[in-house]
Design a protein around this motif. Structure first.
Motif, mmCIF file in Angstrom:
data_model
loop_
_atom_site.group_PDB
_atom_site.id
_atom_site.type_symbol
_atom_site.label_atom_id
_atom_site.label_comp_id
_atom_site.label_asym_id
_atom_site.label_seq_id
_atom_site.Cartn_x
_atom_site.Cartn_y
_atom_site.Cartn_z
ATOM 1 N N PHE A 1 0.858 -1.180 0.000
ATOM 2 C CA PHE A 1 0.000 0.000 0.000
ATOM 3 C C PHE A 1 0.895 1.232 0.000
ATOM 4 C CE2 PHE A 1 -2.330 -3.455 1.796
ATOM 5 C CZ PHE A 1 -3.637 -3.297 1.347
ATOM 6 N N PHE A 2 0.676 2.122 -0.955
ATOM 7 C CA PHE A 2 1.511 3.312 -1.089
ATOM 8 C C PHE A 2 0.696 4.546 -0.705
ATOM 9 C CE2 PHE A 2 3.229 0.141 -3.957
ATOM 10 C CZ PHE A 2 4.591 0.192 -3.682
ATOM 11 N N LEU A 3 1.205 5.286 0.279
ATOM 12 C CA LEU A 3 0.555 6.486 0.778
ATOM 13 C C LEU A 3 1.476 7.678 0.546
ATOM 14 C CD1 LEU A 3 -0.014 3.955 2.952
ATOM 15 C CD2 LEU A 3 -1.527 5.692 3.908
ATOM 16 N N PRO A 4 0.930 8.922 0.593
ATOM 17 C CA PRO A 4 1.801 10.097 0.441
ATOM 18 C C PRO A 4 2.944 10.070 1.438
ATOM 19 C CG PRO A 4 -0.496 10.738 0.320
ATOM 20 C CD PRO A 4 -0.484 9.280 0.714
ATOM 21 N N GLU A 5 4.098 10.553 0.997
ATOM 22 C CA GLU A 5 5.311 10.489 1.809
ATOM 23 C C GLU A 5 5.138 11.185 3.155
ATOM 24 O OE1 GLU A 5 10.076 10.905 0.946
ATOM 25 O OE2 GLU A 5 8.705 12.277 -0.059
ATOM 26 N N ALA A 6 4.308 12.244 3.170
ATOM 27 C CA ALA A 6 4.141 13.022 4.402
ATOM 28 C C ALA A 6 3.187 12.364 5.404
ATOM 29 C CB ALA A 6 3.643 14.428 4.058
ATOM 30 N N THR A 7 2.606 11.224 5.074
ATOM 31 C CA THR A 7 1.679 10.555 5.990
ATOM 32 C C THR A 7 2.390 10.206 7.300
ATOM 33 O OG1 THR A 7 0.521 9.554 4.107
ATOM 34 C CG2 THR A 7 0.117 8.599 6.289
ATOM 35 N N PRO A 8 1.890 10.669 8.462
ATOM 36 C CA PRO A 8 2.537 10.341 9.751
ATOM 37 C C PRO A 8 2.532 8.829 9.990
ATOM 38 C CG PRO A 8 0.978 12.156 10.001
ATOM 39 C CD PRO A 8 0.743 11.569 8.646
ATOM 40 N N LEU A 9 3.691 8.249 10.153
ATOM 41 C CA LEU A 9 3.791 6.789 10.244
ATOM 42 C C LEU A 9 3.333 6.245 11.593
ATOM 43 C CD1 LEU A 9 4.631 4.048 9.183
ATOM 44 C CD2 LEU A 9 6.998 4.575 9.851
ATOM 45 N N MET A 10 3.820 6.827 12.708
ATOM 46 C CA MET A 10 3.524 6.243 14.018
ATOM 47 C C MET A 10 2.030 6.260 14.351
ATOM 48 S SD MET A 10 6.275 4.943 14.795
ATOM 49 C CE MET A 10 5.660 4.286 16.353
ATOM 50 N N ILE B 1 1.274 -5.659 10.041
ATOM 51 C CA ILE B 1 2.069 -5.024 9.003
ATOM 52 C C ILE B 1 3.431 -5.720 8.958
ATOM 53 C CG2 ILE B 1 3.290 -2.925 8.312
ATOM 54 C CD1 ILE B 1 0.383 -2.769 7.727
ATOM 55 N N GLU B 2 3.786 -6.250 7.817
ATOM 56 C CA GLU B 2 5.046 -6.972 7.692
ATOM 57 C C GLU B 2 6.233 -6.045 7.442
ATOM 58 O OE1 GLU B 2 4.094 -9.561 4.514
ATOM 59 O OE2 GLU B 2 2.731 -10.799 5.707
ATOM 60 N N ALA B 3 5.951 -4.870 6.832
ATOM 61 C CA ALA B 3 7.022 -3.904 6.573
ATOM 62 C C ALA B 3 6.398 -2.528 6.424
ATOM 63 C CB ALA B 3 7.800 -4.268 5.310
ATOM 64 N N ALA B 4 7.154 -1.518 6.845
ATOM 65 C CA ALA B 4 6.748 -0.124 6.685
ATOM 66 C C ALA B 4 8.005 0.692 6.429
ATOM 67 C CB ALA B 4 6.005 0.376 7.923
ATOM 68 N N PHE B 5 8.039 1.395 5.291
ATOM 69 C CA PHE B 5 9.244 2.146 4.941
ATOM 70 C C PHE B 5 8.910 3.251 3.941
ATOM 71 C CE2 PHE B 5 8.759 -1.592 2.302
ATOM 72 C CZ PHE B 5 8.910 -1.116 1.009
ATOM 73 N N HIS B 6 9.789 4.244 3.904
ATOM 74 C CA HIS B 6 9.683 5.299 2.908
ATOM 75 C C HIS B 6 10.552 4.932 1.710
ATOM 76 C CE1 HIS B 6 8.209 7.654 6.383
ATOM 77 N NE2 HIS B 6 7.543 8.336 5.463
ATOM 78 N N GLN B 7 10.059 5.237 0.512
ATOM 79 C CA GLN B 7 10.860 4.949 -0.666
ATOM 80 C C GLN B 7 10.643 6.022 -1.725
ATOM 81 O OE1 GLN B 7 9.512 1.078 -2.078
ATOM 82 N NE2 GLN B 7 8.288 2.046 -3.660
ATOM 83 N N ARG B 8 11.658 6.175 -2.552
ATOM 84 C CA ARG B 8 11.587 7.095 -3.685
ATOM 85 C C ARG B 8 11.430 6.267 -4.958
ATOM 86 N NH1 ARG B 8 10.607 12.057 -2.138
ATOM 87 N NH2 ARG B 8 11.355 12.751 -4.173
ATOM 88 N N HIS B 9 10.689 6.792 -5.917
ATOM 89 C CA HIS B 9 10.433 6.091 -7.162
ATOM 90 C C HIS B 9 10.977 6.896 -8.347
ATOM 91 C CE1 HIS B 9 7.551 3.547 -4.970
ATOM 92 N NE2 HIS B 9 7.090 4.665 -4.450
ATOM 93 N N SER B 10 11.164 6.213 -9.458
ATOM 94 C CA SER B 10 11.443 6.874 -10.723
ATOM 95 C C SER B 10 10.432 6.361 -11.735
ATOM 96 C CB SER B 10 12.865 6.550 -11.210
ATOM 97 O OG SER B 10 12.952 5.196 -11.596
ATOM 98 N N LEU B 11 10.392 7.008 -12.896
ATOM 99 C CA LEU B 11 9.494 6.556 -13.948
ATOM 100 C C LEU B 11 9.826 5.120 -14.359
ATOM 101 C CD1 LEU B 11 7.319 6.940 -16.031
ATOM 102 C CD2 LEU B 11 8.920 8.232 -17.442
#
Length: 298
Positions: free
Chosen positions: A248-257, A270-280
């Protein structure tokens, strides 16, 4: 904008090989649309269908009455012993274009060849100049709709920049709607309004530039096998997200805790929670190949 070119369930096969498989889409007047796909995705066959070079086995292509189409598909057909002006004059005579000299001057300006020595033969042109002349030949009859197959392939950075400017001018100054096939995704990103993504003959995604930019921006990623439950919770919390498989991909600014606290309170895992950057390219490879890093585009 309004739809002026419509493709409905077109299908084309060669014996056992399906080249284009039930493809449907509309083009809007005044847009620049990018056609993306790997080797064998069916892009060139689709372009040939759109220009009438080949006929579909099934389906139909509808265009506004009187629509004029121009195309540059594969290698440009230039008279190498003639100058840019004479190439255009030669074609213009065959097409019976009125006010030919005036039209030639306009075309040379549009494609950036108006300052080239009129005595210089096209055999002595650089690759970028040949590409520009080929586009000039394809727009001499003032088409409403222009199809370009890999117009920046093989060009150096300066040539790519010039081609990008020409494409925008053709839309903004000459009023053309343009469909571009290219494997240089970063350059398509700088010129198109919308993407058509093909894979194995199918059109697997249509997405606007704005929608794509929103998806390839940085995001908060959650991974869970409880797809329905997580979907319901995110909808309940009125959070913006999109789902791909178990992620599930949410806006980067979504408060995680605070979000994790809500998930734990519902007894979800939740098996994993992390921030990531994407490219085209990340987006494309995830969509088409599940992120396989060795896929080649064409």
């Amino acid at each position: 904008m309004s739809d002026f070119f419509k493709v409905h369930n077109i299908h084309k096969s060669y014996k056992e090989h399906i080249a284009v498989d039930q493809v449907s889409f509309n083009l809007q007047k005044g847009e620049i649309c990018g056609l993306v796909g790997e080797n064998g995705a069916g892009k060139t066959t689709l372009l040939r269908l759109l220009t009438g070079l080949i006929r579909p086995d099934q389906g139909e292509i509808q265009a506004q009455p009187g629509l004029k189409t121009g195309a540059l598909i594969e290698s440009p057909a230039l008279q190498l012993h003639l100058s840019a002006q004479d190439n255009l004059h030669y074609l213009g005579l065959q097409l019976g274009i009125s006010n030919l000299e005036e039209r030639i001057a306009t075309v040379l300006t549009l494609v950036g060849l108006d300052q080239v020595d009129s005595r210089k033969k096209s055999k002595d042109f650089s690759l970028g100049m040949r590409q520009r002349l080929a586009i000039g030949l394809s727009i001499l009859h003032q088409p409403d709709f222009l199809i370009l197959d890999e117009p920046i392939n093989g060009l150096d950075p300066a040539g790519i920049r010039e081609m990008r400017s020409i494409i925008h001018n053709l839309r903004d100054q000459a009023g053309m709607t343009i469909l571009i096939s290219s494997h240089i995704l970063s350059e398509l990103e700088m010129v198109v309004d919308r993407y058509l993504i093909m894979h194995q003959g199918k059109l697997v995604r249509q997405i606007t530039k704005e929608e794509l930019e929103a998806q390839v921006a940085g995001s908060l990623c959650l991974e869970s096998q409880q797809i329905q439950e997580i979907t319901a919770l995110l909808n309940k919390l009125k959070l913006s997200f999109h789902q791909e498989g178990t992620r599930f991909f949410l806006p980067e600014a979504t408060p995680l805790m605070p979000l994790l606290q809500e998930i734990l309170a519902e007894g979800l895992v939740i098996e994993a929670a992390f921030h990531q950057r994407h490219s085209l390219e990340d987006y494309y490879l995830t969509l088409i190949h599940g992120g396989t890093p060795h896929a080649q585009l064409s």
